[in-house]
Design a protein around this motif. Sequence first.
Motif, short mmCIF file in Angstrom:
data_model
loop_
_atom_site.label_atom_id
_atom_site.label_comp_id
_atom_site.label_asym_id
_atom_site.label_seq_id
_atom_site.Cartn_x
_atom_site.Cartn_y
_atom_site.Cartn_z
N PRO A 93 0.83 -1.21 0.00
CA PRO A 93 0.00 0.00 0.00
C PRO A 93 0.86 1.26 0.00
N PRO A 94 0.29 2.38 -0.41
CA PRO A 94 1.07 3.62 -0.42
C PRO A 94 1.44 4.04 1.00
N GLY A 95 2.56 4.70 1.10
CA GLY A 95 3.04 5.16 2.40
C GLY A 95 3.76 6.49 2.26
N ARG A 96 4.55 6.80 3.24
CA ARG A 96 5.31 8.05 3.23
C ARG A 96 6.55 7.90 2.36
N ALA A 97 7.10 9.03 1.95
CA ALA A 97 8.32 9.02 1.15
C ALA A 97 9.48 8.46 1.99
N PRO A 98 10.35 7.67 1.38
CA PRO A 98 11.44 7.06 2.13
C PRO A 98 12.58 8.04 2.40
N MET A 99 12.31 9.04 3.21
CA MET A 99 13.33 10.02 3.60
C MET A 99 13.59 9.87 5.09
N LEU A 100 14.82 9.68 5.46
CA LEU A 100 15.16 9.52 6.87
C LEU A 100 14.89 10.80 7.64
N GLY A 101 14.34 10.66 8.81
CA GLY A 101 14.07 11.81 9.65
C GLY A 101 12.69 12.41 9.46
#
Length: 132
Positions: free
Chosen positions: A45-53
Amino acid sequence: MALVLAVLYSVGFYLLMQRSLMRILLGTVILGHASNLLLQVAGGPPGRAPMLGEARPEDMTDPLPQAMALTAIVITFALTTFLLALAYRSWSLLGDDEVRDDVEDRRIQRLERQLAESEEDAEEEFGKEATQ
């Protein structure tokens, strides 16, 4: 979604087995779309962008299926342009886009049949000699 994927793959493989280059081209395009859809479904499923922090790791979307889908799009596009060029050349040289049987394949098939018949004859003769 599994049913949609099954239909897309079935139609794509059916068209790929035809003798017309345009149907083969359409089958390749449909298989490419089915592969892209499969990769997107496998991504979850869609989620948040894979950016740390910015988000917790559990909420992040896996970027690998998206990268694989982009690669599949490029490969499908390259194969489509190649098949279009092949179909155009076939149409301009032969007047149709039907894939014809290779003469060499027919010759090899004929030789294999003759070899199989001669082996059967040899087995029959050996069977007659063994019974006498």
